[in-house]
Scaffold this motif. Structure first.
Motif, PDB file in Angstrom:
ATOM      1  N   MET A 138      37.094  28.802  47.016  1.00  0.00           N
ATOM      2  CA  MET A 138      37.536  27.740  46.098  1.00  0.00           C
ATOM      3  C   MET A 138      38.995  27.405  46.375  1.00  0.00           C
ATOM      4  O   MET A 138      39.832  28.286  46.494  1.00  0.00           O
ATOM      5  N   LYS A 139      39.259  26.149  46.493  1.00  0.00           N
ATOM      6  CA  LYS A 139      40.631  25.704  46.717  1.00  0.00           C
ATOM      7  C   LYS A 139      41.374  25.772  45.380  1.00  0.00           C
ATOM      8  O   LYS A 139      40.968  25.182  44.388  1.00  0.00           O
ATOM      9  N   ARG A 140      42.432  26.551  45.387  1.00  0.00           N
ATOM     10  CA  ARG A 140      43.175  26.731  44.144  1.00  0.00           C
ATOM     11  C   ARG A 140      44.020  25.486  43.867  1.00  0.00           C
ATOM     12  O   ARG A 140      44.868  25.119  44.657  1.00  0.00           O
ATOM     13  N   ARG A 141      43.745  24.867  42.750  1.00  0.00           N
ATOM     14  CA  ARG A 141      44.509  23.662  42.434  1.00  0.00           C
ATOM     15  C   ARG A 141      45.781  23.997  41.674  1.00  0.00           C
ATOM     16  O   ARG A 141      45.951  25.098  41.196  1.00  0.00           O
ATOM     17  N   GLU A 180      32.238  30.461  38.132  1.00  0.00           N
ATOM     18  CA  GLU A 180      31.693  31.525  38.980  1.00  0.00           C
ATOM     19  C   GLU A 180      32.558  31.720  40.226  1.00  0.00           C
ATOM     20  O   GLU A 180      32.915  32.856  40.593  1.00  0.00           O
ATOM     21  N   GLN A 181      32.921  30.633  40.851  1.00  0.00           N
ATOM     22  CA  GLN A 181      33.739  30.725  42.069  1.00  0.00           C
ATOM     23  C   GLN A 181      35.125  31.268  41.760  1.00  0.00           C
ATOM     24  O   GLN A 181      35.681  32.059  42.531  1.00  0.00           O
ATOM     25  N   ALA A 182      35.674  30.854  40.628  1.00  0.00           N
ATOM     26  CA  ALA A 182      37.004  31.348  40.257  1.00  0.00           C
ATOM     27  C   ALA A 182      36.968  32.845  39.947  1.00  0.00           C
ATOM     28  O   ALA A 182      37.869  33.591  40.336  1.00  0.00           O
ATOM     29  N   LEU A 183      35.911  33.295  39.265  1.00  0.00           N
ATOM     30  CA  LEU A 183      35.777  34.720  38.958  1.00  0.00           C
ATOM     31  C   LEU A 183      35.596  35.532  40.243  1.00  0.00           C
ATOM     32  O   LEU A 183      36.150  36.630  40.377  1.00  0.00           O
ATOM     33  N   GLU A 184      34.816  34.989  41.179  1.00  0.00           N
ATOM     34  CA  GLU A 184      34.634  35.682  42.462  1.00  0.00           C
ATOM     35  C   GLU A 184      35.953  35.768  43.219  1.00  0.00           C
ATOM     36  O   GLU A 184      36.272  36.786  43.828  1.00  0.00           O
ATOM     37  N   ASN A 185      36.722  34.702  43.165  1.00  0.00           N
ATOM     38  CA  ASN A 185      38.028  34.699  43.843  1.00  0.00           C
ATOM     39  C   ASN A 185      38.971  35.753  43.264  1.00  0.00           C
ATOM     40  O   ASN A 185      39.670  36.451  43.999  1.00  0.00           O
ATOM     41  N   ASP A 186      38.999  35.823  41.948  1.00  0.00           N
ATOM     42  CA  ASP A 186      40.045  36.624  41.292  1.00  0.00           C
ATOM     43  C   ASP A 186      39.615  38.049  40.982  1.00  0.00           C
ATOM     44  O   ASP A 186      40.464  38.923  40.784  1.00  0.00           O
ATOM     45  N   PHE A 187      38.306  38.297  40.892  1.00  0.00           N
ATOM     46  CA  PHE A 187      37.826  39.647  40.551  1.00  0.00           C
ATOM     47  C   PHE A 187      36.879  40.227  41.598  1.00  0.00           C
ATOM     48  O   PHE A 187      36.503  41.389  41.505  1.00  0.00           O
ATOM     49  N   GLY A 188      36.435  39.416  42.537  1.00  0.00           N
ATOM     50  CA  GLY A 188      35.486  39.876  43.546  1.00  0.00           C
ATOM     51  C   GLY A 188      34.068  39.442  43.241  1.00  0.00           C
ATOM     52  O   GLY A 188      33.335  39.046  44.131  1.00  0.00           O
ATOM     53  N   SER A 189      33.682  39.533  41.951  1.00  0.00           N
ATOM     54  CA  SER A 189      32.352  39.097  41.528  1.00  0.00           C
ATOM     55  C   SER A 189      32.338  38.971  40.013  1.00  0.00           C
ATOM     56  O   SER A 189      33.250  39.464  39.329  1.00  0.00           O
ATOM     57  N   LYS A 245      45.978  32.259  38.739  1.00  0.00           N
ATOM     58  CA  LYS A 245      45.022  33.355  38.887  1.00  0.00           C
ATOM     59  C   LYS A 245      44.613  33.866  37.507  1.00  0.00           C
ATOM     60  O   LYS A 245      45.419  33.930  36.579  1.00  0.00           O
ATOM     61  N   MET A 246      43.369  34.281  37.407  1.00  0.00           N
ATOM     62  CA  MET A 246      42.893  34.857  36.157  1.00  0.00           C
ATOM     63  C   MET A 246      43.113  36.364  36.158  1.00  0.00           C
ATOM     64  O   MET A 246      43.201  36.990  37.216  1.00  0.00           O
ATOM     65  N   ALA A 247      43.170  36.938  34.949  1.00  0.00           N
ATOM     66  CA  ALA A 247      43.345  38.379  34.810  1.00  0.00           C
ATOM     67  C   ALA A 247      42.783  38.814  33.466  1.00  0.00           C
ATOM     68  O   ALA A 247      42.540  37.991  32.580  1.00  0.00           O
ATOM     69  N   VAL A 248      42.553  40.111  33.328  1.00  0.00           N
ATOM     70  CA  VAL A 248      42.140  40.698  32.062  1.00  0.00           C
ATOM     71  C   VAL A 248      43.386  41.216  31.351  1.00  0.00           C
ATOM     72  O   VAL A 248      44.287  41.777  31.990  1.00  0.00           O
ATOM     73  N   ALA A 249      43.438  41.006  30.039  1.00  0.00           N
ATOM     74  CA  ALA A 249      44.575  41.482  29.251  1.00  0.00           C
ATOM     75  C   ALA A 249      44.063  42.012  27.924  1.00  0.00           C
ATOM     76  O   ALA A 249      42.943  41.686  27.503  1.00  0.00           O
ATOM     77  N   THR A 250      44.868  42.829  27.263  1.00  0.00           N
ATOM     78  CA  THR A 250      44.543  43.259  25.906  1.00  0.00           C
ATOM     79  C   THR A 250      45.765  43.035  25.023  1.00  0.00           C
ATOM     80  O   THR A 250      46.904  43.043  25.502  1.00  0.00           O
ATOM     81  N   THR A 251      45.500  42.824  23.728  1.00  0.00           N
ATOM     82  CA  THR A 251      46.589  42.721  22.749  1.00  0.00           C
ATOM     83  C   THR A 251      46.206  43.525  21.521  1.00  0.00           C
ATOM     84  O   THR A 251      45.019  43.686  21.211  1.00  0.00           O
ATOM     85  N   HIS A 252      47.214  44.013  20.822  1.00  0.00           N
ATOM     86  CA  HIS A 252      46.981  44.768  19.596  1.00  0.00           C
ATOM     87  C   HIS A 252      47.011  43.838  18.372  1.00  0.00           C
ATOM     88  O   HIS A 252      47.596  42.768  18.409  1.00  0.00           O
ATOM     89  N   ASN A 253      46.358  44.333  17.325  1.00  0.00           N
ATOM     90  CA  ASN A 253      46.350  43.618  16.039  1.00  0.00           C
ATOM     91  C   ASN A 253      45.889  42.175  16.245  1.00  0.00           C
ATOM     92  O   ASN A 253      44.858  41.951  16.851  1.00  0.00           O
ATOM     93  N   GLN A 254      46.634  41.178  15.763  1.00  0.00           N
ATOM     94  CA  GLN A 254      46.230  39.780  15.992  1.00  0.00           C
ATOM     95  C   GLN A 254      47.150  39.092  16.993  1.00  0.00           C
ATOM     96  O   GLN A 254      47.267  37.865  16.995  1.00  0.00           O
ATOM     97  N   ASN A 312      34.578  27.839  30.954  1.00  0.00           N
ATOM     98  CA  ASN A 312      34.760  26.946  32.103  1.00  0.00           C
ATOM     99  C   ASN A 312      35.599  25.727  31.730  1.00  0.00           C
ATOM    100  O   ASN A 312      36.458  25.282  32.499  1.00  0.00           O
ATOM    101  N   TYR A 313      35.362  25.212  30.533  1.00  0.00           N
ATOM    102  CA  TYR A 313      36.117  24.041  30.070  1.00  0.00           C
ATOM    103  C   TYR A 313      37.612  24.356  29.968  1.00  0.00           C
ATOM    104  O   TYR A 313      38.461  23.589  30.431  1.00  0.00           O
ATOM    105  N   ARG A 314      37.921  25.497  29.381  1.00  0.00           N
ATOM    106  CA  ARG A 314      39.341  25.870  29.250  1.00  0.00           C
ATOM    107  C   ARG A 314      39.990  26.016  30.629  1.00  0.00           C
ATOM    108  O   ARG A 314      41.118  25.574  30.854  1.00  0.00           O
ATOM    109  N   LEU A 315      39.255  26.653  31.539  1.00  0.00           N
ATOM    110  CA  LEU A 315      39.781  26.843  32.890  1.00  0.00           C
ATOM    111  C   LEU A 315      39.982  25.482  33.564  1.00  0.00           C
ATOM    112  O   LEU A 315      41.051  25.202  34.123  1.00  0.00           O
ATOM    113  N   HIS A 316      38.958  24.645  33.462  1.00  0.00           N
ATOM    114  CA  HIS A 316      38.995  23.339  34.113  1.00  0.00           C
ATOM    115  C   HIS A 316      40.162  22.501  33.592  1.00  0.00           C
ATOM    116  O   HIS A 316      40.910  21.899  34.361  1.00  0.00           O
ATOM    117  N   GLN A 317      40.314  22.486  32.277  1.00  0.00           N
ATOM    118  CA  GLN A 317      41.374  21.673  31.675  1.00  0.00           C
ATOM    119  C   GLN A 317      42.758  22.150  32.080  1.00  0.00           C
ATOM    120  O   GLN A 317      43.698  21.364  32.206  1.00  0.00           O
TER     121      GLN A 317
END
Ligand code: MN
Length: 236
Positions: free
Chosen positions: A1-4, A129-138, A168-177, A228-233
């Protein structure tokens, strides 16, 4: 996927006019946060059974979420905050009292959470799907990383799929709200694409202390079209 080119999650284009623009589909268009309104709930409370029980859903939405909304509204009343979109408040949240941080976060995070769910198992759109494969492998590797983060977060909080400013996408965590838009030390920042609430109030009636089963079952009801919509936008 070409990263825009990524329009910054912290830039005005996203912050002040979230999700306004080309619509991928009516069903996948997330709600606007303008006006700090309490969002409607689009389904019957039992729509997500057996994965999330009706009583949990009703209490979570009509008591917990509404509580955050009402407390935020009360705290913001008569201040400049009533005119500032939540996403923009979060970028400067360290300057505000903790009651604003907790309740604005609770209002926003739960609105994202309900939109992240759909009472049907749907396919991951090709773009995501393509973005997840790019950033996480699968997709499975992403689910593993997100799931582990959600299961192992100590105490109350959220696990997120976020989009960094570098595109690039990543996994994150936050505490409380807290959420990844907040300028709080220690928070991995980015635009939230998908979030799961791992407070006990989100699962305890049905799963008791078994957070892992709740997290594993979440995949049956993820609204990938909204993700997908959030990513696309954010990328166009
Ligand atoms: Mn909650």
């Amino acid at each position: 996927m070409k990263r825009r080119k990524f329009i910054s999650a912290f830039g005005t284009a996203i912050i002040t006019a979230p999700f306004i623009g080309a619509v991928v589909s009516q069903a996948s268009e997330p709600k606007s946060f303008e006006g700090h309104q309490f969002p409607g709930f689009d389904y019957n409370f039992n729509a997500f059974e057996p994965y999330i029980d009706a009583q949990t859903m009703e209490i979570h939405y009509s008591k917990h979420h509404r509580g955050y909304f009402e407390k935020f509204t009360a705290a913001a009343e008569g201040t400049k905050l009533v005119d500032i979109p939540l996403e923009q408040i979060f970028t400067q949240i360290s300057e505000y009292p903790v009651t604003i941080r907790d309740n604005a976060g609770g209002l926003y995070n739960h609105t994202i959470f309900w939109e992240n769910m759909i009472p049907a198992k749907i396919e991951v759109p090709t773009e995501l799907e393509q973005a997840l494969e790019n950033d996480f492998g699968s997709i499975d590797a992403f689910k593993e990383q997100f799931g582990t983060a959600a299961k192992t977060l100590f105490g109350s909080g959220w696990a997120w799929l976020i989009l960094h400013e570098n595109g690039k996408m990543a996994v994150a965590t936050t505490h409380n709200q807290d959420n990844p838009l907040m300028n709080i030390a220690g928070i991995k920042r980015g635009l939230p694409l998908l979030g799961i609430d791992v407070w006990e109030h989100a699962y305890y009636l049905n799963y008791q202390n078994n957070r892992a089963d709740y997290v594993d079952n979440f995949w049956n009801i993820v609204n990938w079209d909204v993700v997908n919509y959030r990513l696309h936008q954010a990328l166009v």
